[in-house]
Design a protein around this motif. Structure first.
Motif, PDB file in Angstrom:
ATOM      1  N   LEU A 107       8.240  53.567  37.030  1.00 54.54           N
ATOM      2  CA  LEU A 107       7.906  54.590  38.016  1.00 54.54           C
ATOM      3  C   LEU A 107       9.052  55.565  38.236  1.00 54.54           C
ATOM      4  CD1 LEU A 107       5.918  52.549  40.683  1.00 54.54           C
ATOM      5  CD2 LEU A 107       5.033  54.018  38.866  1.00 54.54           C
ATOM      6  N   SER A 110       8.737  58.104  35.585  1.00 56.58           N
ATOM      7  CA  SER A 110       7.602  58.990  35.874  1.00 56.58           C
ATOM      8  C   SER A 110       7.985  60.015  36.924  1.00 56.58           C
ATOM      9  CB  SER A 110       6.401  58.180  36.365  1.00 56.58           C
ATOM     10  OG  SER A 110       5.875  57.369  35.341  1.00 56.58           O
ATOM     11  N   LEU A 130       2.015  61.718  37.137  1.00 57.11           N
ATOM     12  CA  LEU A 130       2.015  60.877  38.332  1.00 57.11           C
ATOM     13  C   LEU A 130       0.722  60.098  38.541  1.00 57.11           C
ATOM     14  CD1 LEU A 130       3.685  63.469  40.730  1.00 57.11           C
ATOM     15  CD2 LEU A 130       4.733  61.357  39.892  1.00 57.11           C
ATOM     16  N   CYS A 133       0.550  56.285  39.159  1.00 58.70           N
ATOM     17  CA  CYS A 133       1.101  55.732  40.395  1.00 58.70           C
ATOM     18  C   CYS A 133       0.008  55.351  41.386  1.00 58.70           C
ATOM     19  CB  CYS A 133       2.030  56.746  41.062  1.00 58.70           C
ATOM     20  SG  CYS A 133       3.393  57.283  40.016  1.00 58.70           S
ATOM     21  N   TYR A 136      -1.068  51.792  40.688  1.00 54.14           N
ATOM     22  CA  TYR A 136      -0.028  50.955  40.096  1.00 54.14           C
ATOM     23  C   TYR A 136       0.186  49.694  40.924  1.00 54.14           C
ATOM     24  CZ  TYR A 136       4.313  49.929  37.558  1.00 54.14           C
ATOM     25  OH  TYR A 136       5.280  49.352  36.781  1.00 54.14           O
ATOM     26  N   GLU A 143      10.410  48.419  42.612  1.00 56.44           N
ATOM     27  CA  GLU A 143       9.637  49.600  42.216  1.00 56.44           C
ATOM     28  C   GLU A 143       8.855  50.222  43.365  1.00 56.44           C
ATOM     29  OE1 GLU A 143       8.452  50.138  37.833  1.00 56.44           O
ATOM     30  OE2 GLU A 143       7.558  48.224  38.430  1.00 56.44           O
ATOM     31  N   ARG A 147       7.365  54.100  43.722  1.00 60.31           N
ATOM     32  CA  ARG A 147       5.945  54.440  43.860  1.00 60.31           C
ATOM     33  C   ARG A 147       5.759  55.409  45.021  1.00 60.31           C
ATOM     34  NH1 ARG A 147       2.005  49.804  45.746  1.00 60.31           N
ATOM     35  NH2 ARG A 147       3.330  50.129  47.591  1.00 60.31           N
ATOM     36  N   CYS A 150       6.997  58.803  44.011  1.00 61.07           N
ATOM     37  CA  CYS A 150       6.030  59.458  43.123  1.00 61.07           C
ATOM     38  C   CYS A 150       4.910  60.086  43.941  1.00 61.07           C
ATOM     39  CB  CYS A 150       5.440  58.450  42.130  1.00 61.07           C
ATOM     40  SG  CYS A 150       6.527  58.005  40.767  1.00 61.07           S
ATOM     41  N   GLN A 151       4.421  59.358  44.931  1.00 62.00           N
ATOM     42  CA  GLN A 151       3.337  59.879  45.756  1.00 62.00           C
ATOM     43  C   GLN A 151       3.811  61.020  46.642  1.00 62.00           C
ATOM     44  OE1 GLN A 151       2.069  56.114  47.475  1.00 62.00           O
ATOM     45  NE2 GLN A 151       0.346  56.009  46.073  1.00 62.00           N
TER      46      GLN A 151
END
Length: 261
Positions: A107, A110, A130, A133, A136, A143, A147, A150-151
């Motif tokens: 992640l 990413s 993305l 995610c 995920y 991680e 995450r 990413c969001q």
């Protein structure tokens, strides 16, 4: 967007520092957590685990997660992102993801790739990066923060694209993040959506949730005070002065002070 970028990079650099102090670990399917000196992962996810002079093999089916400190290649990717060398950051993230995906850095890669793509103005590509995610499954606790990040990036892109429905859906997922910074970001961005849709009173409520519930988060709380004060002033509400004064008192050096109306 610039503010989001700076926050994300700052978070990632702090993560790099903290990870450097940790060792390599593997959690086996029987619940045992194995400390070791080094781990390498094959393309199919099998591990070569080194402890002292000995190396043993662990099949993918026999472990829950593996984690290593941030590799040098990923620090390079992060450095490229910070200096806005976006194409080089993307290249480094792609290579790092292929090598360290099974070692706790999927992640993270990413996120770096998506940040760089967004920096290049390639929003559609960033959102595609993305996508994974969303569903995920977190097995490695390290991680979880990536995450959420990413969001966070995804929601910001949707907001910039004025896709407020999609943005709100993502924000709802991180509003209760374990990270106070991410949770405060979500509240502020929810307020921004209400503001842009003309619901200024509802926007103020969101900003004040950050003000009163997120006192440990400096930058996001200062931003919330600014937006609460300015929005209330637009509404001819004399409570605007109260929050303007709070901003000046609590964060006198904040650049938000100069943005008060």
């Amino acid at each position: 967007m610039k503010k989001l970028f700076l926050f994300s990079v700052a978070v990632l650099f702090l993560a790099a520092v903290s990870q450097a102090k940790e060792g390599c670990v593997v959690k086996l399917t029987n619940g045992t957590i194995q400390q070791c000196d080094g781990i390498e992962a094959s393309a199919n996810g099998d591990l070569s685990v080194r402890s002292g002079k000995f190396t043993n093999k662990i099949k993918k089916k026999d472990y829950i997660y593996a984690h290593i400190p941030m590799p040098a290649e990923l620090k390079t990717a992060l450095s490229k992102l910070k200096t806005k060398n976006y194409k080089e950051a993307i290249s480094a993230a792609v290579q790092g993801q292929a090598k360290y995906k099974a070692l706790g850095w999927n992640l993270f890669c990413s996120m770096v790739k998506a940040e760089a793509e967004n920096g290049l103005g390639e929003q559609a590509e960033a959102l595609k990066t993305l996508e994974e995610c969303a569903g995920y499954e977190i097995t490695n606790p390290e991680e979880e923060k990536y995450r959420d990040e990413c969001q966070r990036v995804m929601s910001s892109i949707y907001f910039d694209m004025k896709k407020y429905k999609e943005c709100a859906e993502v924000l709802n997922k991180i509003a209760y993040s374990k990270s106070p910074e991410v949770a405060a970001y979500a509240l502020n961005k929810q307020g921004d959506i209400f503001y842009n849709e003309g619901e200024k009173n509802r926007a103020v409520i969101k900003y004040l949730q950050t003000v009163y519930l997120m006192k440990s988060v400096g930058n996001e709380r200062a931003e919330a005070l600014l937006k609460a004060a300015n929005t209330l002033k637009e509404l001819n509400d004399n409570r605007s002065a109260k929050f303007a004064a709070m901003l000046k008192k609590d964060y006198p050096q904040s650049p938000y002070v100069s943005q008060l109306k």
